[in-house]
Motif scaffolding. Structure first.
Motif, PDB file in Angstrom:
ATOM      1  N   VAL A 113      18.209  64.670   9.269  1.00 32.50           N
ATOM      2  CA  VAL A 113      17.708  66.007   9.611  1.00 32.50           C
ATOM      3  C   VAL A 113      16.665  65.917  10.717  1.00 32.50           C
ATOM      4  N   GLU A 114      15.756  64.962  10.598  1.00 32.13           N
ATOM      5  CA  GLU A 114      14.721  64.792  11.620  1.00 32.13           C
ATOM      6  C   GLU A 114      15.326  64.299  12.931  1.00 32.13           C
ATOM      7  N   VAL A 115      16.326  63.422  12.839  1.00 30.78           N
ATOM      8  CA  VAL A 115      17.017  62.960  14.051  1.00 30.78           C
ATOM      9  C   VAL A 115      17.636  64.144  14.774  1.00 30.78           C
ATOM     10  N   CYS A 116      18.297  65.011  14.020  1.00 30.19           N
ATOM     11  CA  CYS A 116      18.941  66.180  14.605  1.00 30.19           C
ATOM     12  C   CYS A 116      17.913  67.074  15.296  1.00 30.19           C
ATOM     13  N   LYS A 117      16.788  67.292  14.655  1.00 35.58           N
ATOM     14  CA  LYS A 117      15.721  68.107  15.250  1.00 35.58           C
ATOM     15  C   LYS A 117      15.258  67.514  16.580  1.00 35.58           C
ATOM     16  N   GLN A 118      15.052  66.195  16.591  1.00 33.84           N
ATOM     17  CA  GLN A 118      14.554  65.559  17.803  1.00 33.84           C
ATOM     18  C   GLN A 118      15.577  65.604  18.940  1.00 33.84           C
ATOM     19  N   LEU A 119      16.849  65.435  18.605  1.00 33.23           N
ATOM     20  CA  LEU A 119      17.885  65.505  19.636  1.00 33.23           C
ATOM     21  C   LEU A 119      17.992  66.913  20.207  1.00 33.23           C
ATOM     22  N   ARG A 120      17.858  67.909  19.366  1.00 33.38           N
ATOM     23  CA  ARG A 120      17.936  69.292  19.839  1.00 33.38           C
ATOM     24  C   ARG A 120      16.704  69.683  20.659  1.00 33.38           C
ATOM     25  N   ALA A 121      15.581  69.030  20.399  1.00 36.54           N
ATOM     26  CA  ALA A 121      14.344  69.372  21.109  1.00 36.54           C
ATOM     27  C   ALA A 121      14.258  68.706  22.478  1.00 36.54           C
ATOM     28  N   ASP A 122      15.074  67.692  22.715  1.00 29.19           N
ATOM     29  CA  ASP A 122      15.049  66.953  23.978  1.00 29.19           C
ATOM     30  C   ASP A 122      16.070  67.555  24.950  1.00 29.19           C
ATOM     31  N   PRO A 123      15.631  67.983  26.140  1.00 31.24           N
ATOM     32  CA  PRO A 123      16.573  68.585  27.110  1.00 31.24           C
ATOM     33  C   PRO A 123      17.754  67.689  27.444  1.00 31.24           C
ATOM     34  N   ALA A 124      17.559  66.371  27.365  1.00 33.42           N
ATOM     35  CA  ALA A 124      18.630  65.438  27.717  1.00 33.42           C
ATOM     36  C   ALA A 124      19.738  65.394  26.667  1.00 33.42           C
ATOM     37  N   THR A 125      19.411  65.740  25.421  1.00 28.87           N
ATOM     38  CA  THR A 125      20.397  65.626  24.336  1.00 28.87           C
ATOM     39  C   THR A 125      20.625  66.931  23.581  1.00 28.87           C
ATOM     40  N   LYS A 126      20.016  68.013  24.025  1.00 27.61           N
ATOM     41  CA  LYS A 126      20.104  69.255  23.247  1.00 27.61           C
ATOM     42  C   LYS A 126      21.517  69.817  23.171  1.00 27.61           C
ATOM     43  N   GLU A 127      22.390  69.471  24.142  1.00 22.98           N
ATOM     44  CA  GLU A 127      23.762  69.977  24.126  1.00 22.98           C
ATOM     45  C   GLU A 127      24.746  68.987  23.514  1.00 22.98           C
ATOM     46  N   THR A 128      24.256  67.836  23.054  1.00 20.64           N
ATOM     47  CA  THR A 128      25.126  66.849  22.410  1.00 20.64           C
ATOM     48  C   THR A 128      25.708  67.435  21.127  1.00 20.64           C
ATOM     49  N   MET A 129      27.012  67.236  20.923  1.00 14.67           N
ATOM     50  CA  MET A 129      27.644  67.719  19.702  1.00 14.67           C
ATOM     51  C   MET A 129      27.262  66.792  18.549  1.00 14.67           C
ATOM     52  N   ILE A 130      26.848  67.379  17.421  1.00 16.42           N
ATOM     53  CA  ILE A 130      26.397  66.586  16.277  1.00 16.42           C
ATOM     54  C   ILE A 130      27.235  66.926  15.040  1.00 16.42           C
ATOM     55  N   LEU A 131      27.888  65.900  14.507  1.00 20.49           N
ATOM     56  CA  LEU A 131      28.659  66.044  13.275  1.00 20.49           C
ATOM     57  C   LEU A 131      27.932  65.276  12.186  1.00 20.49           C
ATOM     58  N   MET A 132      27.403  66.002  11.205  1.00 21.82           N
ATOM     59  CA  MET A 132      26.667  65.358  10.123  1.00 21.82           C
ATOM     60  C   MET A 132      27.621  64.835   9.060  1.00 21.82           C
ATOM     61  N   LEU A 133      27.346  63.631   8.592  1.00 23.86           N
ATOM     62  CA  LEU A 133      28.077  63.015   7.486  1.00 23.86           C
ATOM     63  C   LEU A 133      27.096  62.830   6.339  1.00 23.86           C
ATOM     64  N   SER A 134      27.421  63.382   5.173  1.00 27.42           N
ATOM     65  CA  SER A 134      26.464  63.307   4.085  1.00 27.42           C
ATOM     66  C   SER A 134      27.144  63.306   2.730  1.00 27.42           C
ATOM     67  N   ALA A 135      26.551  62.572   1.786  1.00 28.46           N
ATOM     68  CA  ALA A 135      27.024  62.612   0.413  1.00 28.46           C
ATOM     69  C   ALA A 135      26.508  63.858  -0.292  1.00 28.46           C
ATOM     70  N   LEU A 136      25.593  64.576   0.364  1.00 26.98           N
ATOM     71  CA  LEU A 136      25.025  65.799  -0.198  1.00 26.98           C
ATOM     72  C   LEU A 136      25.939  66.965   0.163  1.00 26.98           C
ATOM     73  N   GLY A 137      26.649  67.495  -0.830  1.00 24.43           N
ATOM     74  CA  GLY A 137      27.668  68.499  -0.537  1.00 24.43           C
ATOM     75  C   GLY A 137      27.351  69.903  -1.002  1.00 24.43           C
ATOM     76  N   GLU A 138      26.129  70.136  -1.488  1.00 28.97           N
ATOM     77  CA  GLU A 138      25.784  71.481  -1.942  1.00 28.97           C
ATOM     78  C   GLU A 138      25.638  72.431  -0.753  1.00 28.97           C
ATOM     79  N   GLU A 139      25.822  73.723  -1.023  1.00 32.86           N
ATOM     80  CA  GLU A 139      25.687  74.717   0.036  1.00 32.86           C
ATOM     81  C   GLU A 139      24.317  74.652   0.690  1.00 32.86           C
ATOM     82  N   SER A 140      23.277  74.432  -0.116  1.00 32.46           N
ATOM     83  CA  SER A 140      21.912  74.377   0.423  1.00 32.46           C
ATOM     84  C   SER A 140      21.760  73.216   1.400  1.00 32.46           C
ATOM     85  N   ASP A 141      22.449  72.106   1.153  1.00 29.42           N
ATOM     86  CA  ASP A 141      22.396  70.962   2.059  1.00 29.42           C
ATOM     87  C   ASP A 141      23.058  71.303   3.390  1.00 29.42           C
TER      88      ASP A 141
END
Length: 228
Positions: free
Chosen positions: A63-91
């Motif tokens: 989650v923090e990695v995603c925030k940092q990538l989105r905050a950086d102009p160089a990587t803000k448009e990078t497509m991000i596919l999250m992989l997680s064992a956490l499958g609840e709607e809230s996750d």
């Protein structure tokens, strides 16, 4: 055409190696990181087209990695596919809220399906907007050219999926869109998602819209519409 670069961020080595093998076999250039800090550093260096991002990572979580990538102009448009064992709607809500473009629950049951989701992300990235287009209704303005949404002149910070979802609804006020239609519009055609994933996006979008949230109306048994 240059090779698509994919950064796999996964600390479980067997899965990381399998992902790398499947991606290389499909023709992608693959890089790997085993912790969140290394992922951020590599992303800034290699500027990947897509990041496969585990959520439960050492040093810095996904989650923090995603925030940092989105905050950086160089990587803000990078497509991000999250992989997680956490499958609840809230996750999923958290993942999409911080800027993930897609969310896959582990274990990965089909690598063919996963590769199709990757292709769907890349198709979305290549879509272009009419530079002159904008639309305003009930104090909400969607500007394609600047990729900006405002509510009563206050700018909202939306993910790409939320932007596309709102734009689809606002352009045809009063029309009831089915969930499948909205998945195609917001996430891309042929995207394979869990049932009710679009509801997660709508809930996050409404929260960001504040007092204007009720402009997105629920149509029971069908989906959603923007108020006429």
């Amino acid at each position: 055409m240059s090779t698509i670069k994919v950064l796999v961020v996964e600390d479980y080595r067997p899965l990381a190696e399998t992902l790398e093998y499947q991606l290389r076999r499909a023709g992608y250039e693959v890089f790997r990181a085993a912790d969140g800090r290394d992922a951020v550093n590599q992303a800034k260096l290699i500027l990947p087209d897509v990041v496969f991002l585990d959520v439960d990572l050492p040093v810095l979580n996904g989650v923090e990695v995603c925030k940092q990538l989105r905050a950086d102009p160089a990587t803000k448009e990078t497509m991000i596919l999250m992989l997680s064992a956490l499958g609840e709607e809230s996750d999923q809500v958290v993942g999409f809220a911080v800027g993930a473009d897609d969310y896959v629950v582990k274990p990965v049951e089909s690598y063919k399906v996963l590769l199709q989701r990757l292709k769907a992300l890349l198709r979305r990235r290549e879509q272009t907007f009419d530079e002159a287009d904008s639309v305003s209704r009930h104090g909400v303005t969607v500007d394609r050219r600047r990729f900006v949404v405002t509510v009563d002149s206050q700018r909202l910070k939306l993910t790409k999926s939320e932007f596309r979802l709102l734009e689809t609804l606002i352009r045809q006020p009063g029309r009831a869109f089915g969930r499948n239609e909205l998945v195609d519009a917001a996430l891309g055609e042929d995207t394979m998602v869990l049932d009710r994933t679009i509801d997660v996006h709508v809930r996050a979008l409404r929260k960001k819209m504040g007092e204007a949230a009720d402009l997105i109306e629920t149509v029971r048994g069908i989906g959603y519409r923007f108020r006429e």
